[in-house]
Design an enzyme around this catalytic site. Structure first.
Site, mmCIF file in Angstrom:
data_model
loop_
_atom_site.group_PDB
_atom_site.id
_atom_site.type_symbol
_atom_site.label_atom_id
_atom_site.label_comp_id
_atom_site.label_asym_id
_atom_site.label_seq_id
_atom_site.Cartn_x
_atom_site.Cartn_y
_atom_site.Cartn_z
ATOM 1 N NE ARG A 164 21.197 34.115 40.914
ATOM 2 C CZ ARG A 164 21.872 33.644 41.946
ATOM 3 N NH1 ARG A 164 22.820 34.379 42.504
ATOM 4 N NH2 ARG A 164 21.600 32.446 42.433
ATOM 5 C CG ASP A 178 29.015 39.260 45.765
ATOM 6 O OD1 ASP A 178 28.778 38.249 45.077
ATOM 7 O OD2 ASP A 178 28.464 39.489 46.856
ATOM 8 C CG ASP A 200 28.145 34.959 44.802
ATOM 9 O OD1 ASP A 200 27.282 34.475 44.047
ATOM 10 O OD2 ASP A 200 27.944 35.153 46.009
#
Length: 326
Positions: A218, A139, A161
């Protein structure tokens, strides 16, 4: 109980923590400025991160400037309050833990983090601002088991990610004025359908004045959090979807600008069960129909704010989001 933080329209001048001050609309400022004034960059967060004591990061603590991975890792993991100024490109070899009472802020446009990202884990009162994150092998920013976090004015791209993942009972978070681009899985809120026992009553996040620039999905994808406030963001060319509400979440999607987004909002995605979603005053152009569900079940947010008109959001956000604006 509300607070006094207010969102400001285009035309206010930046006045912020790096020591730059100006008077919006003054004749003197107008004669010295070579460019049009930017939207106001808040000195404290709007929304959920302002609640229950607020979020101040390392304010009042020791200020240091870092230019290497070892320095950043050292100061970010220390106990006590620190303002950590990043003044170079730093390549991290693993996710770097950030402990409580820290501000990590880029200097001008020089602060860049590559390789891996920042891990805000079991921390309270953290501010991450004015940094470029690119090419993380995990991330860019991960937040878990943490409260009072403000993620503001960053540029985020090409993380393996997520760009900003918030999960595992984290709470009182504001994500504002970030420029997200070149990213598939972007802003996850709640990591798993089976984590309701831990997440219900938490995951309260405000997403405000972010630029979701071609990010696929997302933006955010929400599980369990309620109310989650998605306010005054600019979406353009998001090929998957904009906002998703799942797993009994309650999401208020208010006065955003959706441009060329086939699915601006959805109330189910993947294998997750449906969530609730309330639409208020959004502007759509070249986009599909925004979905809503059980709008009356989405609670109002408890804080005070003054929203920009949805039709102005594109110009406000593209002028003010990202690095070098505070």
């Amino acid at each position: 109980m509300g607070n006094n933080n207010r969102l400001r329209p285009l035309g206010a001048v930046v006045a912020l923590a790096l020591g730059v001050s100006a008077l919006a609309g003054s004749a003197a400022a107008a004669t010295t400025a070579a460019v049009a004034p930017l939207p106001l960059a808040e000195s404290s967060p709007v929304g959920w991160a302002s609640q229950s004591g607020g979020t101040t990061g390392g304010t009042g603590g020791t200020t240091v400037t870092v230019t290497s991975a070892s320095q950043l890792t050292d100061y970010a993991s220390r106990s006590g309050s620190y303002v950590i100024k990043v003044n170079s490109t730093i390549s991290l070899s693993s996710m770097t833990k950030v402990t409580s009472n820290k501000t990590i802020i880029g200097v001008g446009t020089a602060g860049r983090i590559t390789g891996y990202g920042l891990n805000v884990n079991q921390a309270n009162n953290v501010v991450i601002r004015n940094l470029t994150f690119t090419g993380s092998a995990d991330d860019a920013i991960n937040v878990q088991y943490s409260t009072h976090v403000w993620i503001d004015h960053n540029d985020l791209s090409n993380a393996y990610d997520g760009a900003t993942d918030i999960k595992r009972a984290s709470d009182y978070v504001t994500v504002s004025w970030n420029h997200y681009h070149d990213q598939n899985k972007n802003a996850l809120l709640g990591h798993d359908d089976g984590n309701g026992s831990e997440d219900l009553g938490h995951l309260r996040v405000t997403y405000v004045h972010n630029w979701f620039d071609g990010t696929v999905q997302r933006n955010p994808r929400v599980r369990f959090g309620s109310p989650v406030h998605v306010l005054n963001n600019y979406y353009n060319g998001n090929s998957g979807y904009g906002v998703a509400s799942t797993c009994d979440a309650g999401v208020l999607v208010e006065k955003n600008y959706f441009e060329k987004v086939e699915h601006p909002t959805v109330v189910q995605t993947g294998d997750s069960p449906e969530g609730d979603l309330r639409l208020v005053g959004n502007y759509l152009t070249g986009s599909g129909t925004a979905e809503s569900r059980n709008a009356s079940s989405v609670p109002n947010v408890p804080y005070s704010y003054s929203a920009d008109s949805a039709s102005t959001v594109k110009s406000v956000v593209t002028a003010g989001a990202g690095v070098g604006k505070i």
